[in-house]
Design an enzyme around this catalytic site. Sequence first.
Site, PDB file in Angstrom:
ATOM      1  N   ASN A 111       0.837  -1.199   0.000  1.00 57.30           N
ATOM      2  CA  ASN A 111       0.000   0.000   0.000  1.00 57.30           C
ATOM      3  C   ASN A 111       0.869   1.245   0.000  1.00 57.30           C
ATOM      4  OD1 ASN A 111      -0.444   1.918   2.542  1.00 57.30           O
ATOM      5  ND2 ASN A 111       0.220  -0.097   3.309  1.00 57.30           N
ATOM      6  N   PHE A 115      -1.581   8.338   4.185  1.00 53.97           N
ATOM      7  CA  PHE A 115      -2.362   8.975   5.275  1.00 53.97           C
ATOM      8  C   PHE A 115      -3.613   9.704   4.765  1.00 53.97           C
ATOM      9  CE2 PHE A 115       1.701   9.659   8.096  1.00 53.97           C
ATOM     10  CZ  PHE A 115       1.759   8.297   8.330  1.00 53.97           C
ATOM     11  N   ASN A 143      -3.592   6.766  16.590  1.00 55.52           N
ATOM     12  CA  ASN A 143      -2.277   6.813  15.947  1.00 55.52           C
ATOM     13  C   ASN A 143      -2.133   8.142  15.204  1.00 55.52           C
ATOM     14  OD1 ASN A 143      -0.469   6.460  13.610  1.00 55.52           O
ATOM     15  ND2 ASN A 143      -0.288   4.334  14.260  1.00 55.52           N
ATOM     16  N   SER A 179       5.863   5.139   8.635  1.00 59.82           N
ATOM     17  CA  SER A 179       5.192   4.875   7.362  1.00 59.82           C
ATOM     18  C   SER A 179       6.148   5.214   6.219  1.00 59.82           C
ATOM     19  CB  SER A 179       3.928   5.717   7.232  1.00 59.82           C
ATOM     20  OG  SER A 179       3.488   5.654   5.889  1.00 59.82           O
ATOM     21  N   ASN A 181       5.224   5.932   3.254  1.00 63.30           N
ATOM     22  CA  ASN A 181       4.473   6.619   2.197  1.00 63.30           C
ATOM     23  C   ASN A 181       4.342   8.124   2.390  1.00 63.30           C
ATOM     24  OD1 ASN A 181       3.957   4.121   0.868  1.00 63.30           O
ATOM     25  ND2 ASN A 181       2.441   3.688   2.460  1.00 63.30           N
ATOM     26  N   THR A 182       4.998   8.659   3.410  1.00 66.17           N
ATOM     27  CA  THR A 182       5.050  10.104   3.596  1.00 66.17           C
ATOM     28  C   THR A 182       6.519  10.483   3.523  1.00 66.17           C
ATOM     29  OG1 THR A 182       3.044  10.195   4.922  1.00 66.17           O
ATOM     30  CG2 THR A 182       4.607  11.990   5.246  1.00 66.17           C
ATOM     31  N   LYS A 221       5.846   3.785  17.023  1.00 69.95           N
ATOM     32  CA  LYS A 221       5.814   2.687  16.045  1.00 69.95           C
ATOM     33  C   LYS A 221       7.007   2.797  15.087  1.00 69.95           C
ATOM     34  CE  LYS A 221       2.699   0.366  12.834  1.00 69.95           C
ATOM     35  NZ  LYS A 221       1.302   0.234  12.423  1.00 69.95           N
ATOM     36  N   ASN A 250       6.006  -1.478  11.390  1.00 69.57           N
ATOM     37  CA  ASN A 250       5.213  -0.984  10.265  1.00 69.57           C
ATOM     38  C   ASN A 250       5.521  -1.847   9.019  1.00 69.57           C
ATOM     39  OD1 ASN A 250       3.661   0.851   8.595  1.00 69.57           O
ATOM     40  ND2 ASN A 250       4.115   2.428  10.110  1.00 69.57           N
TER      41      ASN A 250
HETATM   42  C1  LIG Z   1      -3.554  -0.643   3.657  1.00 67.19           C
HETATM   43  C2  LIG Z   1      -2.699  -0.394   4.863  1.00 67.19           C
HETATM   44  C3  LIG Z   1      -2.695   0.854   5.450  1.00 67.19           C
HETATM   45  C4  LIG Z   1      -1.910   1.107   6.569  1.00 67.19           C
HETATM   46  N1  LIG Z   1      -1.953   2.336   7.161  1.00 67.19           N
HETATM   47  C5  LIG Z   1      -1.249   2.558   8.305  1.00 67.19           C
HETATM   48  C6  LIG Z   1      -1.342   3.797   8.973  1.00 67.19           C
HETATM   49  O1  LIG Z   1      -2.078   4.693   8.578  1.00 67.19           O
HETATM   50  N2  LIG Z   1      -0.593   3.962  10.095  1.00 67.19           N
HETATM   51  C7  LIG Z   1       0.231   2.992  10.596  1.00 67.19           C
HETATM   52  O2  LIG Z   1       0.874   3.203  11.633  1.00 67.19           O
HETATM   53  N3  LIG Z   1       0.327   1.790   9.980  1.00 67.19           N
HETATM   54  C8  LIG Z   1      -0.390   1.561   8.861  1.00 67.19           C
HETATM   55  N4  LIG Z   1      -0.318   0.340   8.247  1.00 67.19           N
HETATM   56  C9  LIG Z   1       0.618  -0.681   8.780  1.00 67.19           C
HETATM   57  C10 LIG Z   1      -0.072  -1.684   9.696  1.00 67.19           C
HETATM   58  O3  LIG Z   1      -0.590  -1.055  10.838  1.00 67.19           O
HETATM   59  C11 LIG Z   1       0.915  -2.800  10.129  1.00 67.19           C
HETATM   60  O4  LIG Z   1       1.946  -2.207  10.888  1.00 67.19           O
HETATM   61  C12 LIG Z   1       1.525  -3.513   8.942  1.00 67.19           C
HETATM   62  O5  LIG Z   1       0.584  -3.697   7.907  1.00 67.19           O
HETATM   63  C13 LIG Z   1       2.088  -4.885   9.330  1.00 67.19           C
HETATM   64  O6  LIG Z   1       1.071  -5.709   9.853  1.00 67.19           O
HETATM   65  P1  LIG Z   1       0.289  -6.804   8.973  1.00 67.19           P
HETATM   66  O7  LIG Z   1       1.319  -7.608   8.243  1.00 67.19           O
HETATM   67  O8  LIG Z   1      -0.514  -7.587   9.976  1.00 67.19           O
HETATM   68  O9  LIG Z   1      -0.583  -6.060   8.032  1.00 67.19           O
HETATM   69  C14 LIG Z   1      -1.095   0.068   7.116  1.00 67.19           C
HETATM   70  C15 LIG Z   1      -1.103  -1.199   6.514  1.00 67.19           C
HETATM   71  C16 LIG Z   1      -1.895  -1.438   5.412  1.00 67.19           C
HETATM   72  C17 LIG Z   1      -1.883  -2.813   4.800  1.00 67.19           C
END
Ligand SMILES: Cc1cc2nc3c(=O)[nH]c(=O)nc-3n(C[C@H](O)[C@H](O)[C@H](O)COP(=O)(O)O)c2cc1C
Length: 358
Positions: A111, A115, A143, A179, A181-182, A221, A250
Amino acid sequence: MLYTLARPVLFSLDAELAHELTLTALQRGHDLGIARWVAKHVSPLPVSVMGLNFPNPVGLAAGLDKTAAHIDALGSLGFGFIEAGTVTPRPQPGHAKPRMFRLVQAQALINRMGFNNQGADQFVDNVHQQRAFRDRGGILGLNIGKNGDTPIERALEDYRTCLRRVYDAADYVAVNVSSPNTKELRSLQSARQLDGLLTGLTDERKRLEDRHEKRVPIAVKIAPDLADESIPEIADQLVEHEMDAVIATNTTLARDQLRGQKYADESGGLSGKPLTERATQVVHLLARHLRGALPIIGVGGIMSGVDAVEKMQAGASLVQLYTGLIYSGPQLVAECVEAIRKSECVALSPRGPTSQRA
Ligand SMILES: Cc1cc2nc3c(=O)[nH]c(=O)nc-3n(C[C@H](O)[C@H](O)[C@H](O)COP(=O)(O)O)c2cc1C
């Protein structure tokens, strides 16, 4: 069961659209009082972490409910805690679509949402409109992050603004510096920048603590792509600045396990199965260094109960999941709770059940 039927239909759609439809359906189901049929019953497995009492140690990771509009509906799936956000001070649309990709063979997602959210004021209004999850004892993490167009040198102002806005509405606050993506966000994890950020946030929290007469725990995080050597340094800084937990991890920028797969070259953060091992390794490195000085929330590639237990055995006191939910459906929550219960990773203390520390 219901999810097994719905999954092929959802997987035939664009990933973000499927995500939105699922949330809308879950919300409808919740409003009609039938959402609890979607999930298996989750028996309590209480743990005490960061001074908070969690009904069970399995939480929803940040990013699924970016606007905090679905806390009660998601809570009906049996999570012990939900982390909503990331929220930024001002609303922003995020990156152009498509920005979420399903890598089915790898059981992963990429992804680059960026944000997308409605801003801190609407976020807090949304939290205040829901009570059911917290009335049942569920713990709510909020968060926080920075707007994409705020220069990195002024990031602290955005985090401070968010902390002020969400403070009274949160059981704990998660500071997202990881993240991918920022632009430049992850540079906030460097020793000098992290020190400045945490100093500013600690000051702000002191003021808020006096004003609201309550101390809200703060968790930070971190990314899985940090060099192993920098992980102990970051852990020390978090302890020094009186942070209350570290969330690891993350999404990753690594792509090693995806060669030749569709969407493997899309930019953004990778989550799900390819992340499992590295996230667990980061939890382990943190636990080995911290020796219980700070609780760890383990997240990254928990696709089964076994994966959840591995995070706990590596030293996590709580776990979170996101991508596993997309692939396995809501019964994953009960599966993780039961696996943790059976593994006895959550130890009994004289004051009642409390989470094991590494
Ligand atoms: C579509 C998507 C959006 C995410 N957005 C955020 C976010 O806004 N803030 C954040 O701290 N982590 C974000 N994450 C990261 C997740 O919170 C998590 O740390 C990461 O996906 C690893 O866990 P998982 O393998 O169980 O998905 C996002 C993950 C995904 C897949």
